[in-house]
Design a protein around this motif. Structure first.
Motif, short mmCIF file in Angstrom:
data_model
loop_
_atom_site.label_atom_id
_atom_site.label_comp_id
_atom_site.label_asym_id
_atom_site.label_seq_id
_atom_site.Cartn_x
_atom_site.Cartn_y
_atom_site.Cartn_z
N PHE A 1 11.11 -2.45 1.31
CA PHE A 1 11.39 -2.22 2.73
C PHE A 1 12.36 -3.26 3.23
N GLN A 2 13.18 -2.88 4.17
CA GLN A 2 14.06 -3.86 4.80
C GLN A 2 14.22 -3.51 6.26
N GLU A 3 14.42 -4.54 7.07
CA GLU A 3 14.59 -4.32 8.49
C GLU A 3 16.05 -4.03 8.78
N THR A 4 16.29 -3.00 9.57
CA THR A 4 17.66 -2.67 9.95
C THR A 4 17.73 -2.53 11.46
N ILE A 5 18.89 -2.74 12.01
CA ILE A 5 19.10 -2.54 13.44
C ILE A 5 19.97 -1.30 13.58
N GLY A 6 19.47 -0.33 14.33
CA GLY A 6 20.22 0.91 14.50
C GLY A 6 21.45 0.71 15.36
N ALA A 7 22.26 1.77 15.45
CA ALA A 7 23.51 1.69 16.22
C ALA A 7 23.23 1.42 17.70
N ASP A 8 22.06 1.89 18.17
CA ASP A 8 21.72 1.69 19.58
C ASP A 8 20.96 0.39 19.81
N GLY A 9 20.91 -0.46 18.80
CA GLY A 9 20.23 -1.74 18.95
C GLY A 9 18.73 -1.68 18.72
N THR A 10 18.21 -0.52 18.31
CA THR A 10 16.79 -0.39 18.06
C THR A 10 16.45 -0.98 16.70
N ALA A 11 15.38 -1.76 16.66
CA ALA A 11 14.94 -2.30 15.38
C ALA A 11 14.22 -1.21 14.60
N ARG A 12 14.63 -1.03 13.39
CA ARG A 12 14.01 -0.01 12.55
C ARG A 12 13.66 -0.62 11.21
N VAL A 13 12.91 0.12 10.44
CA VAL A 13 12.66 -0.29 9.07
C VAL A 13 13.14 0.83 8.17
N SER A 14 13.74 0.47 7.05
CA SER A 14 14.20 1.52 6.15
C SER A 14 13.86 1.10 4.72
N THR A 15 13.95 2.07 3.83
CA THR A 15 13.66 1.77 2.45
C THR A 15 14.97 1.64 1.69
N ALA A 16 15.03 0.63 0.84
CA ALA A 16 16.20 0.48 -0.02
C ALA A 16 16.08 1.49 -1.17
N ALA A 17 17.11 1.60 -1.97
CA ALA A 17 17.07 2.52 -3.12
C ALA A 17 15.93 2.08 -4.06
N PRO A 18 15.21 3.04 -4.64
CA PRO A 18 14.10 2.66 -5.51
C PRO A 18 14.57 1.80 -6.69
N GLU A 19 13.75 0.83 -7.02
CA GLU A 19 14.05 -0.01 -8.18
C GLU A 19 13.04 0.33 -9.27
N LEU A 20 13.51 0.17 -10.51
CA LEU A 20 12.60 0.46 -11.62
C LEU A 20 11.72 -0.75 -11.89
N SER A 21 10.46 -0.48 -12.14
CA SER A 21 9.54 -1.56 -12.47
C SER A 21 9.91 -2.16 -13.82
N ASN A 22 9.82 -3.48 -13.93
CA ASN A 22 10.19 -4.10 -15.21
C ASN A 22 8.97 -4.49 -16.04
N GLN A 23 7.84 -3.89 -15.71
CA GLN A 23 6.66 -4.11 -16.54
C GLN A 23 6.93 -3.55 -17.95
N ALA A 24 6.25 -4.13 -18.94
CA ALA A 24 6.40 -3.62 -20.30
C ALA A 24 5.72 -2.26 -20.40
N VAL A 25 6.36 -1.36 -21.16
CA VAL A 25 5.74 -0.05 -21.33
C VAL A 25 4.55 -0.16 -22.26
N GLU A 26 3.64 0.75 -22.07
CA GLU A 26 2.43 0.73 -22.89
C GLU A 26 2.75 1.29 -24.27
N ARG A 27 2.29 0.61 -25.32
CA ARG A 27 2.48 1.12 -26.68
C ARG A 27 1.22 1.88 -27.06
N ILE A 28 1.41 3.17 -27.31
CA ILE A 28 0.24 4.01 -27.57
C ILE A 28 0.20 4.36 -29.06
#
Lengths: 130, 129
Positions: B44-71
């Motif tokens: 999440f990140q805070e953004t200010i809209g064109a009309d000066g309204t404070a909003r919250v928006s989501t950045a582009a999804p990031e991939l988790s860097n956890q190790a994959v499970e070895r099955i």
């Protein structure tokens, strides 16, 4: 009559303050999961009657508070991290704390509007239309 | 009045952001058994809209860097010479907790929206007299 009109101004100011506070609280809650966001609040609405005159006088929390309209930013934003510890990502918003503040803002808004309405009623009675 | 409108807009942006988070979380849960799938996370990140309204928006999804499970499954078509294949790195427990938190935050935003709406309608009631 003049007293009543300054009472109306005070009530309008109080409701404007409550609305500004609601905006800040809504912003805090919207950012409840934003990393590094610090919770904010407006300076409490306080007014005092000055000793030198017998008229109502409002001590402003900012200059231009009485100017009215939304063009002027009515809020002095301060850190409100009184309750709730910061999360590891630096966010200090506590939703419970914000809910209490929102209830407070709502109450202040209701109070201001009731005051406004009653002042209008009194003026109306004074005009003989009660 | 315009303060209350911008309060409502902030709450709406919060609800939108939380529902995006819930969607990503459910995508992760749906793919928990997909071989080689890497979980996504929104920031999440805070953004200010064109009309000066404070909003919250989501950045582009990031991939988790956890190790994959070895099955270990020697009969699996993707299994290597030792009989292992890469599962996903989605932790169901984390995803469910995340989804629950998104739901609670969504409700808090909705409550704020409702309150701002009630406040503005009581303000308009003054005109109705």
């Amino acid at each position: 009559m003049t007293e009543n009109s300054s009472l109306l101004t005070a009530a309008a100011d109080a409701s404007r303050h409550a609305a500004a506070r609601q905006t800040v609280i809504a912003r805090n809650i919207a950012n409840a999961d934003t990393p590094g966001f610090v919770a904010q609040d407006v300076v409490p609405f306080s007014r005092v009657m000055t000793a030198d005159t017998d008229r109502f006088a409002i001590r402003n929390t900012r200059s231009g508070h009485m100017a009215g309209g939304s063009g002027v930013d009515p809020r002095v934003v301060v850190d409100s991290s009184a309750l709730g510890a910061a999360t590891p990502d630096g966010n200090t918003v506590s939703i419970e704390d914000q809910m209490v503040r929102a209830a407070d803002a709502r109450q202040q808004h209701d109070l201001a509007l009731t005051l406004y309405r009653k002042s209008l009623d009194i003026m109306r009675i004074g005009l003989g239309r009660g | 009045m315009s303060d209350l409108l911008s309060a409502m807009q902030s709450s709406v942006s919060g609800m939108t952001a939380q529902s995006t988070r819930l969607r990503v979380s459910s995508e992760n849960i749906a793919n928990a058994d997909t071989p080689g799938y890497h979980g996504k996370m929104v920031r999440f990140q805070e953004t200010i809209g064109a009309d000066g309204t404070a909003r919250v928006s989501t950045a582009a999804p990031e991939l988790s860097n956890q190790a994959v499970e070895r099955i270990y499954a020697p009969g699996h078509p993707l299994a290597d010479a030792e009989g292992y294949y890469d599962g996903s790195n989605v932790s169901l427990m984390v995803e469910i907790a995340d989804a629950r938190q998104a739901q609670r935050s969504y409700e808090a935003n909705l409550k704020m929206f409702d309150q701002a709406r009630a406040m503005s309608s009581s303000l308009l009631d003054l005109l109705r007299r």
